[in-house]
Design a protein around this motif. Structure first.
Motif, mmCIF file in Angstrom:
data_model
loop_
_atom_site.group_PDB
_atom_site.id
_atom_site.type_symbol
_atom_site.label_atom_id
_atom_site.label_comp_id
_atom_site.label_asym_id
_atom_site.label_seq_id
_atom_site.Cartn_x
_atom_site.Cartn_y
_atom_site.Cartn_z
ATOM 1 N N ALA A 174 4.728 15.435 1.207
ATOM 2 C CA ALA A 174 4.041 14.760 2.306
ATOM 3 C C ALA A 174 4.227 13.262 2.093
ATOM 4 O O ALA A 174 4.145 12.777 0.946
ATOM 5 N N HIS A 175 4.517 12.533 3.142
ATOM 6 C CA HIS A 175 4.678 11.083 3.001
ATOM 7 C C HIS A 175 3.435 10.521 2.320
ATOM 8 O O HIS A 175 2.303 10.878 2.672
ATOM 9 N N PRO A 176 3.604 9.646 1.330
ATOM 10 C CA PRO A 176 2.457 9.137 0.573
ATOM 11 C C PRO A 176 1.405 8.406 1.412
ATOM 12 O O PRO A 176 0.240 8.371 1.031
ATOM 13 N N VAL A 177 1.784 7.863 2.551
ATOM 14 C CA VAL A 177 0.834 7.159 3.407
ATOM 15 C C VAL A 177 0.607 7.901 4.724
ATOM 16 O O VAL A 177 -0.519 8.004 5.196
ATOM 17 N N TYR A 178 1.663 8.432 5.326
ATOM 18 C CA TYR A 178 1.586 9.021 6.666
ATOM 19 C C TYR A 178 1.680 10.542 6.679
ATOM 20 O O TYR A 178 1.941 11.139 7.717
ATOM 21 N N GLY A 179 1.452 11.167 5.556
ATOM 22 C CA GLY A 179 1.507 12.622 5.487
ATOM 23 C C GLY A 179 0.538 13.303 6.435
ATOM 24 O O GLY A 179 0.868 14.333 7.029
ATOM 25 N N SER A 180 -0.637 12.741 6.632
ATOM 26 C CA SER A 180 -1.617 13.364 7.531
ATOM 27 C C SER A 180 -1.130 13.353 8.979
ATOM 28 O O SER A 180 -1.625 14.104 9.808
ATOM 29 N N GLY A 181 -0.141 12.529 9.277
ATOM 30 C CA GLY A 181 0.455 12.483 10.611
ATOM 31 C C GLY A 181 1.701 13.357 10.709
ATOM 32 O O GLY A 181 2.500 13.190 11.628
ATOM 33 N N ALA A 182 1.891 14.262 9.776
ATOM 34 C CA ALA A 182 3.005 15.208 9.742
ATOM 35 C C ALA A 182 4.336 14.555 9.377
ATOM 36 O O ALA A 182 5.399 15.025 9.764
ATOM 37 N N ASP A 229 4.166 14.180 -7.624
ATOM 38 C CA ASP A 229 4.711 12.877 -7.994
ATOM 39 C C ASP A 229 5.498 12.345 -6.804
ATOM 40 O O ASP A 229 6.588 12.840 -6.508
ATOM 41 N N ALA A 230 4.965 11.362 -6.119
ATOM 42 C CA ALA A 230 5.600 10.809 -4.919
ATOM 43 C C ALA A 230 6.936 10.142 -5.212
ATOM 44 O O ALA A 230 7.721 9.901 -4.304
ATOM 45 N N GLY A 231 7.219 9.874 -6.462
ATOM 46 C CA GLY A 231 8.480 9.249 -6.827
ATOM 47 C C GLY A 231 9.510 10.220 -7.376
ATOM 48 O O GLY A 231 10.619 9.807 -7.726
ATOM 49 N N PHE A 241 15.724 5.197 -3.001
ATOM 50 C CA PHE A 241 15.413 5.049 -1.582
ATOM 51 C C PHE A 241 14.657 6.299 -1.160
ATOM 52 O O PHE A 241 14.646 7.311 -1.871
ATOM 53 N N ARG A 242 14.021 6.222 -0.004
ATOM 54 C CA ARG A 242 13.257 7.367 0.491
ATOM 55 C C ARG A 242 13.568 7.569 1.957
ATOM 56 O O ARG A 242 13.551 6.618 2.734
ATOM 57 N N VAL A 243 13.879 8.796 2.319
ATOM 58 C CA VAL A 243 14.021 9.141 3.728
ATOM 59 C C VAL A 243 12.678 9.707 4.181
ATOM 60 O O VAL A 243 12.076 10.536 3.500
ATOM 61 N N ASN A 244 12.185 9.179 5.296
ATOM 62 C CA ASN A 244 10.903 9.577 5.875
ATOM 63 C C ASN A 244 11.193 10.282 7.192
ATOM 64 O O ASN A 244 11.971 9.776 8.006
ATOM 65 N N ILE A 245 10.571 11.430 7.411
ATOM 66 C CA ILE A 245 10.923 12.273 8.545
ATOM 67 C C ILE A 245 9.661 12.746 9.258
ATOM 68 O O ILE A 245 8.802 13.385 8.652
ATOM 69 N N HIS A 246 9.580 12.445 10.556
ATOM 70 C CA HIS A 246 8.451 12.913 11.362
ATOM 71 C C HIS A 246 8.861 14.207 12.056
ATOM 72 O O HIS A 246 9.186 14.223 13.238
ATOM 73 N N ALA A 247 8.843 15.291 11.302
ATOM 74 C CA ALA A 247 9.336 16.573 11.803
ATOM 75 C C ALA A 247 8.283 17.369 12.563
ATOM 76 O O ALA A 247 8.595 18.389 13.150
ATOM 77 N N SER A 268 0.817 -1.223 0.000
ATOM 78 C CA SER A 268 0.000 0.000 0.000
ATOM 79 C C SER A 268 0.847 1.268 0.000
ATOM 80 O O SER A 268 0.358 2.337 0.331
ATOM 81 N N ASP A 269 2.105 1.147 -0.333
ATOM 82 C CA ASP A 269 3.001 2.302 -0.389
ATOM 83 C C ASP A 269 3.957 2.129 -1.576
ATOM 84 O O ASP A 269 5.156 1.983 -1.417
ATOM 85 N N GLU A 270 3.377 2.130 -2.758
ATOM 86 C CA GLU A 270 4.166 1.932 -3.974
ATOM 87 C C GLU A 270 4.365 3.209 -4.782
ATOM 88 O O GLU A 270 5.098 3.213 -5.767
ATOM 89 N N ASP A 271 3.721 4.313 -4.376
ATOM 90 C CA ASP A 271 3.732 5.536 -5.183
ATOM 91 C C ASP A 271 5.119 6.142 -5.387
ATOM 92 O O ASP A 271 5.339 6.861 -6.361
ATOM 93 N N SER A 272 6.043 5.866 -4.485
ATOM 94 C CA SER A 272 7.391 6.423 -4.634
ATOM 95 C C SER A 272 8.254 5.614 -5.599
ATOM 96 O O SER A 272 9.366 6.005 -5.926
ATOM 97 N N ARG A 273 7.733 4.487 -6.029
ATOM 98 C CA ARG A 273 8.417 3.634 -7.003
ATOM 99 C C ARG A 273 9.851 3.298 -6.572
ATOM 100 O O ARG A 273 10.814 3.489 -7.300
ATOM 101 N N LEU A 274 9.952 2.773 -5.366
ATOM 102 C CA LEU A 274 11.263 2.427 -4.825
ATOM 103 C C LEU A 274 11.808 1.125 -5.390
ATOM 104 O O LEU A 274 12.876 0.675 -4.990
#
Length: 160
Positions: A111-119, A102-104, A74-80, A62-68
């Motif tokens: 915004a994180h493609p899945v957890y963006g609503s959580g900042a 474009d998430a990729g 690779f993707r760095v994810n940051i809860h700032a 359920s998190d393929e939009d970044s096309r890793l």
């Protein structure tokens, strides 16, 4: 920035625990090859909090939009946190951003493609445009995690 650049930067902050799951360590197979950063003065993996940043090297369900699945991606994810999210993107985490993001796209803070609503923010293959901002956001995420830890009563901290 390479994965090693990011790891070296984050590990240069005080009291960071870095997890790099590998086969045979009891971690789920999906996490092998990825990196998870926690604020942990005692060096123990917190059981009641999420990492403040991660580096993922593959698509998750359920998190393929970044096309890793692309070579070298690779993707760095940051809860700032909410404030840094708004500064970086110009809108609150739960507000709709640009529909055509474009998430990729490499070297772009999104915004994180899945957890963006959580900042959570994300950057695929940070490069010259985003390396400084990525470092700033990682420092902010670290500060937020440290502050959250320090607000907990001592008894709670000992059992994390």
């Amino acid at each position: 920035m390479t994965i090693d650049d990011i790891i070296d930067f984050v590990e240069g902050l005080d009291d960071v625990l870095t997890l790099r799951p590998v086969p045979g360590d009891g971690s789920p197979e999906i996490s092998w090859g990825d990196t998870f950063f926690y604020y942990s003065p005692d060096g123990v993996v917190p059981t009641t909090t999420q990492p403040f940043a991660t580096i993922v090297t593959k698509n998750y369900p359920s998190d393929e939009d970044s096309r890793l699945d692309r070579a070298g991606a690779f993707r760095v994810n940051i809860h700032a946190g909410r404030e840094a999210f708004i500064v970086a993107l110009g809108h609150a985490p739960r507000e709709q951003g640009s529909a055509d993001v474009d998430a990729g796209a490499p070297d772009t803070v999104i915004a994180h493609p899945v957890y963006g609503s959580g900042a959570w923010l994300a950057v695929v293959n940070p490069g010259t445009r985003t390396s400084q901002l990525t470092r700033e956001l990682l420092r902010t995420a670290y500060a937020v995690a440290r502050s959250r830890y320090e607000r907990k009563p001592d008894a709670v901290r000992r059992h994390i």
